[in-house]
Structure formats: structure tokens, C-alpha cells
Write an enzyme that holds these catalytic residues in place. Sequence first.
Site, mmCIF file in Angstrom:
data_model
loop_
_atom_site.group_PDB
_atom_site.id
_atom_site.type_symbol
_atom_site.label_atom_id
_atom_site.label_comp_id
_atom_site.label_asym_id
_atom_site.label_seq_id
_atom_site.Cartn_x
_atom_site.Cartn_y
_atom_site.Cartn_z
ATOM 1 N N GLY A 66 -36.411 17.417 31.102
ATOM 2 C CA GLY A 66 -35.291 17.587 30.195
ATOM 3 C C GLY A 66 -35.690 17.707 28.737
ATOM 4 O O GLY A 66 -36.687 18.356 28.395
ATOM 5 N N ILE A 67 -34.903 17.079 27.878
ATOM 6 C CA ILE A 67 -35.167 17.128 26.442
ATOM 7 C C ILE A 67 -36.526 16.516 26.131
ATOM 8 O O ILE A 67 -37.257 16.991 25.260
ATOM 9 C CB ILE A 67 -34.051 16.408 25.665
ATOM 10 C CG1 ILE A 67 -32.716 17.144 25.835
ATOM 11 C CG2 ILE A 67 -34.401 16.302 24.186
ATOM 12 C CD1 ILE A 67 -31.525 16.396 25.268
ATOM 13 N N TYR A 92 -22.693 3.426 27.949
ATOM 14 C CA TYR A 92 -23.458 4.441 27.222
ATOM 15 C C TYR A 92 -22.995 4.540 25.775
ATOM 16 O O TYR A 92 -23.818 4.581 24.847
ATOM 17 C CB TYR A 92 -23.301 5.789 27.932
ATOM 18 C CG TYR A 92 -24.128 6.907 27.338
ATOM 19 C CD1 TYR A 92 -25.499 6.981 27.554
ATOM 20 C CD2 TYR A 92 -23.531 7.903 26.569
ATOM 21 C CE1 TYR A 92 -26.252 8.018 27.021
ATOM 22 C CE2 TYR A 92 -24.273 8.937 26.034
ATOM 23 C CZ TYR A 92 -25.639 8.988 26.264
ATOM 24 O OH TYR A 92 -26.387 10.015 25.716
ATOM 25 N N LYS A 130 -25.416 3.606 22.603
ATOM 26 C CA LYS A 130 -25.750 4.611 21.592
ATOM 27 C C LYS A 130 -25.187 4.229 20.218
ATOM 28 O O LYS A 130 -25.808 4.534 19.183
ATOM 29 C CB LYS A 130 -25.239 5.990 22.015
ATOM 30 C CG LYS A 130 -25.999 6.593 23.192
ATOM 31 C CD LYS A 130 -27.482 6.800 22.866
ATOM 32 C CE LYS A 130 -28.213 7.495 23.991
ATOM 33 N NZ LYS A 130 -29.653 7.701 23.698
ATOM 34 N N THR A 185 -29.408 19.267 31.475
ATOM 35 C CA THR A 185 -30.392 18.305 31.976
ATOM 36 C C THR A 185 -29.878 17.674 33.265
ATOM 37 O O THR A 185 -28.712 17.842 33.648
ATOM 38 C CB THR A 185 -30.638 17.191 30.948
ATOM 39 O OG1 THR A 185 -29.410 16.466 30.744
ATOM 40 C CG2 THR A 185 -31.124 17.751 29.616
#
Length: 247
Positions: free
Chosen positions: A16-17, A147, A151, A182
Site C-alpha cells: 500500500g502507501i 480509528y 488519528k 489499498t
Amino acid sequence: MTLSGKTALVTGGNRGIGLAAVKALAEAGATVHFTARSAANIAAAQRELGDMIAIGHHANMTDRDAMTTVLDHGFDILVNNAGVIGPIGRMLDISPEDWGANIETNLIAAFHATQTAMRHMVAKGGGTIVNLSSGAAHRPMEGWSAYCCGKAGLAMLTRAIHEEYAPQGIRVFGFAPGVVDTDMQGSIRASGLNPVSKIPRENLAPAEEPAKAIAWLCTAAADALAGQEVDVRNPDLRRSVGLRALE
């Protein structure tokens, strides 16, 4: 844009990233290391990288001893990319244990990695930290309470690092990569919760776009943005990085 002579660590850099960031940093001239949860994941990433050299380390973000061993190599750049989306579910449908496991990975483990990396950075006179942020850090999303909270905490950690250590040469950025194609987005689509799960896969951005921005943030060109949350969708940032304009 050159990072020649710099060393970098990307957590969760096997896909992914994270994997795209490993490539972008290496292309900019850095010597790049990355972590992954298994030797098999490291081998798969290195096959994807081909002739590009990157050093993989078998370490889970929440394993503090393993992460300390990796981070004690002493890096100029830390990209806190590793993270989890789950548990996905409304608050009455998830357990405190699963909710807490998200915070442990997305916030506490990132703090530990940052703290360990900064001991070496401060001793050397400076360094760069890029924390992978999200629009979810600033607004609630149905089914993502853990999440969003993790974050949001990471966004405040970015500000705290800047407040305390900018005078000692620490450049830190919170970076929101946008909605990217992703494996995490696959889990989000499968949940069917909130508007993000409804975005067609063909409308998702390629991982190479945020990766290029991450590499740019690690250069002196981004000095004016230190201590801030930046978003890959910002038109000024995209122009600076050399990304296509969004419609």
C-alpha cells in the site's frame, strides 16, 4: 528533490502507501528501511521493489522491544505509516478490547516509535517525522470510532512534537493521504458503513500520489509546513509536489 545521504524507516512498508513510500524515498536518494509483520511479507515487498534496495525488518508496531531494536539504527526520517482501521462497527457492537487494540497500534505504538527515533535525531541535531493522518482525525465517521479517536490523538501528538522539539531540529508533519486504493479500503468497502465504503474502487487514488508527497515533506522544501496537518488534496501542496490537479 534529493534525500541523498539520509536514512529512512517506513513502518508497515510492505504494501500500500507504505511500500509506495519506500519506493519514493529510495528514488529520492535515501537509504530506506521498512518494517513488516512477517518474513514472508518482507520477501513479497522486496520482490515488488525489484532492483531497488530496501532493508526489511520483521517487527510488529506494538512489539516495543522489536521496534526499539530497529529504531536504534538511528534514522534521519521516520514515516509512521503502520495502522489499522478495525474494529469497524457502531459503538454498541464492538468490544473495549478491540477498540483499545486500535488505539494501541495507531497511537501508542506510533508514540513509542517517535520517542525512540527522536532520541537519536536530537542527538544528531535533527530529523523528520511524518505521521500518517486522515480526515477521520477531524470529523467522526460512522463505524470508525476507534480509528477516528486514534488519528485525532496522532494529530495532537504531531503538534506536541513540534511544540517541544522544533527548536532541536525536529521537523514533524501530519499527512492525510486521501482515499487511496489499498487493502484497508477493501475492508472499508466490505463493511458497508459510512459514505467512504460507497466510493467505487475506480475513484480511489493510486498509492504513488501520497508516497511522492511523503518524500517531498522529507526535504527542506517543506520546512514552512512543519508542525502542521497537511492533506494531499490541497491544491497548493499538489503543485509543490508535482502532482496532477484534481478535478
